[in-house]
Design a protein around this motif. Sequence first.
Motif, PDB file in Angstrom:
ATOM      1  N   ILE A  30       0.873  -1.174   0.000  1.00 30.41           N
ATOM      2  CA  ILE A  30       0.000   0.000   0.000  1.00 30.41           C
ATOM      3  C   ILE A  30       0.908   1.221   0.000  1.00 30.41           C
ATOM      4  N   MET A  31       0.741   2.102  -0.957  1.00 31.26           N
ATOM      5  CA  MET A  31       1.519   3.338  -1.028  1.00 31.26           C
ATOM      6  C   MET A  31       0.786   4.452  -0.292  1.00 31.26           C
ATOM      7  N   VAL A  32       1.518   5.165   0.578  1.00 34.81           N
ATOM      8  CA  VAL A  32       0.959   6.284   1.327  1.00 34.81           C
ATOM      9  C   VAL A  32       1.942   7.452   1.254  1.00 34.81           C
ATOM     10  N   CYS A  33       1.786   8.439   2.140  1.00 30.61           N
ATOM     11  CA  CYS A  33       2.588   9.658   2.041  1.00 30.61           C
ATOM     12  C   CYS A  33       3.537   9.872   3.206  1.00 30.61           C
TER      13      CYS A  33
ATOM     14  N   HIS B  58      10.750  13.532  -1.472  1.00 31.91           N
ATOM     15  CA  HIS B  58       9.352  13.583  -1.893  1.00 31.91           C
ATOM     16  C   HIS B  58       8.535  12.785  -0.871  1.00 31.91           C
ATOM     17  N   PRO B  59       7.331  13.247  -0.489  1.00 37.99           N
ATOM     18  CA  PRO B  59       6.567  12.567   0.572  1.00 37.99           C
ATOM     19  C   PRO B  59       5.977  11.240   0.115  1.00 37.99           C
ATOM     20  N   VAL B  60       6.754  10.186   0.291  1.00 38.62           N
ATOM     21  CA  VAL B  60       6.362   8.835  -0.116  1.00 38.62           C
ATOM     22  C   VAL B  60       6.635   7.882   1.041  1.00 38.62           C
ATOM     23  N   ALA B  61       5.690   6.988   1.286  1.00 34.94           N
ATOM     24  CA  ALA B  61       5.853   5.935   2.289  1.00 34.94           C
ATOM     25  C   ALA B  61       5.051   4.723   1.826  1.00 34.94           C
ATOM     26  N   ALA B  62       5.197   3.614   2.541  1.00 35.75           N
ATOM     27  CA  ALA B  62       4.511   2.402   2.090  1.00 35.75           C
ATOM     28  C   ALA B  62       4.387   1.391   3.221  1.00 35.75           C
ATOM     29  N   VAL B  63       3.456   0.484   3.036  1.00 33.83           N
ATOM     30  CA  VAL B  63       3.313  -0.707   3.873  1.00 33.83           C
ATOM     31  C   VAL B  63       3.503  -1.911   2.968  1.00 33.83           C
ATOM     32  N   VAL B  64       4.415  -2.799   3.345  1.00 33.71           N
ATOM     33  CA  VAL B  64       4.644  -4.032   2.605  1.00 33.71           C
ATOM     34  C   VAL B  64       4.211  -5.181   3.509  1.00 33.71           C
ATOM     35  N   ALA B  65       3.366  -6.065   2.992  1.00 38.18           N
ATOM     36  CA  ALA B  65       2.773  -7.091   3.849  1.00 38.18           C
ATOM     37  C   ALA B  65       2.672  -8.427   3.146  1.00 38.18           C
TER      38      ALA B  65
ATOM     39  N   TYR C 240     -10.037   1.254   2.528  1.00 37.91           N
ATOM     40  CA  TYR C 240      -8.929   2.205   2.592  1.00 37.91           C
ATOM     41  C   TYR C 240      -8.565   2.724   1.210  1.00 37.91           C
ATOM     42  N   PHE C 241      -8.441   4.048   1.126  1.00 35.55           N
ATOM     43  CA  PHE C 241      -7.953   4.682  -0.094  1.00 35.55           C
ATOM     44  C   PHE C 241      -7.162   5.919   0.304  1.00 35.55           C
ATOM     45  N   ASN C 242      -6.050   6.172  -0.387  1.00 36.03           N
ATOM     46  CA  ASN C 242      -5.207   7.329  -0.104  1.00 36.03           C
ATOM     47  C   ASN C 242      -5.081   8.154  -1.383  1.00 36.03           C
ATOM     48  N   THR C 243      -5.596   9.376  -1.368  1.00 39.78           N
ATOM     49  CA  THR C 243      -5.644  10.192  -2.574  1.00 39.78           C
ATOM     50  C   THR C 243      -4.271  10.384  -3.205  1.00 39.78           C
ATOM     51  N   PHE C 244      -3.281  10.708  -2.387  1.00 40.59           N
ATOM     52  CA  PHE C 244      -1.964  11.031  -2.929  1.00 40.59           C
ATOM     53  C   PHE C 244      -1.005   9.838  -2.909  1.00 40.59           C
ATOM     54  N   GLY C 245      -1.303   8.803  -2.139  1.00 39.93           N
ATOM     55  CA  GLY C 245      -0.406   7.662  -2.050  1.00 39.93           C
ATOM     56  C   GLY C 245      -0.279   6.941  -3.385  1.00 39.93           C
ATOM     57  N   GLY C 246       0.952   6.793  -3.861  1.00 41.89           N
ATOM     58  CA  GLY C 246       1.182   6.070  -5.101  1.00 41.89           C
ATOM     59  C   GLY C 246       0.863   6.848  -6.358  1.00 41.89           C
ATOM     60  N   ASN C 247       0.737   8.182  -6.264  1.00 43.50           N
ATOM     61  CA  ASN C 247       0.489   8.959  -7.482  1.00 43.50           C
ATOM     62  C   ASN C 247       1.697   8.857  -8.411  1.00 43.50           C
ATOM     63  N   PRO C 248       1.526   9.131  -9.702  1.00 43.06           N
ATOM     64  CA  PRO C 248       2.609   8.913 -10.664  1.00 43.06           C
ATOM     65  C   PRO C 248       3.898   9.678 -10.354  1.00 43.06           C
TER      66      PRO C 248
END
Length: 418
Positions: A101-104, A273-280, A294-302
């Motif tokens: 899951i990509m987040v910020c 750049h504001p990028v973070a993630a959860v790997v599971a 769960y949805f993140n508007t900016f997480g994982g944007n191009p």
Amino acid sequence: MSSDLAARRAAVLGPNVPTFYETPVHLVKGDGVWVWDADGRKYLDCYNNVPHVGHCHPHVVSAIAAQAAQLNTHTRYLHAGIVEYCERLTAKFQTQLDQVIMVCSGSEANDIALRMAQAVTGKTGIIATDNTYHGNTMAVSQLSSRKPPIGGYADHIRRIPAPDTLRPVGGTADDQAAAFARELQTAIDDLEASGHGFSGFLFCPTFANEGLPDLPQNFMKPAEQVVKAAGGLLIADEVQPGFGRGGETWWGHEWLGLSPDVVTLGKPMANGHPVAAVVARRAVMAEFRNAFGYFNTFGGNPVSCAAAAATLDVIEQDNLVDHAKNVGAVFLRELHSMDHPSIASRRGRGLFFALELETDGAADEALAAHVVEYARNHGLLMGRSGRNRNILKLRPPMPFSNENVAMACDILQAAFKA
């Protein structure tokens, strides 16, 4: 000019918004391991792990600009960038950690990890150490030791003694791993008896905010066995140690020989750049996705994925993991050569170091503050950490060189002499 800016900052941002140093540094430019202030003064950066591959790395800057000029939107449209990046990222992990899951921010990532533990176990109890920091959301701030939450810590939270170099849990270094696992088991038993149940244990593999204690590679094995036997999730917060900072492996949990259920990532992931993630694990992700919408508007944007992919490019192409190991060994050797009666411990792994300062057997916060201020005034940026703020923390960008080591150590030695 800087004093005027500080006053305007306080007026518009409000009280207690922290800055480093007695006289804040007004930065205007960065390049590699260097930053410059508004007066043109140059500083060697020995603190910031967010510009992981160096401030303003041209490859990362170019990738951000190119993607921003083409498209940037959220992940409810198909886009190759997030898929290709997550495929590359999961290839750096053990095979069972294969979904993302990509987040910020790291705070968001850790918040999700706690909810994953709840979804898998059906329980709410979470355990962390008593001298840690895992972020700023309502949930993860309950774990942090910086300031107690309003009304005290929530009833489903348990905090166990953090490992320590000079004052080991259990009384001796040899017994510390077993004693730490016993404390964990006691907390689990208490959560089960309370009715909350045990959902997971969240920890930093280098125990960075705890002061980077000097621990053997098998230290966490007894604790891992306790967590798995109790049916909880083992959650590794790699926001500080991840992406090769430890110098031998890509991940801190990998160096410890652990098999976590969830790994969280953040700060160095996209070089600022504001990028973070959860790997599971796949089964953990499925439980979370079924339990939470769960949805993140900016997480994982191009644009974020382009920045993160470019950062991976540089780590790989410049062989920065091995570089951290080699330069880190030189740095640690130089730190061991420093002579001052209040340096009680020198320790490090890769490009992450701690000098613990004590005078007459007591934590010397004043000396640590002096060294940090002296260094800042002589062109070196560093920080301090630990329960008593008496541990000097050095965590430079990954391209740090042997020449940079020599300069940093000269300033440090002068600070102690002063």
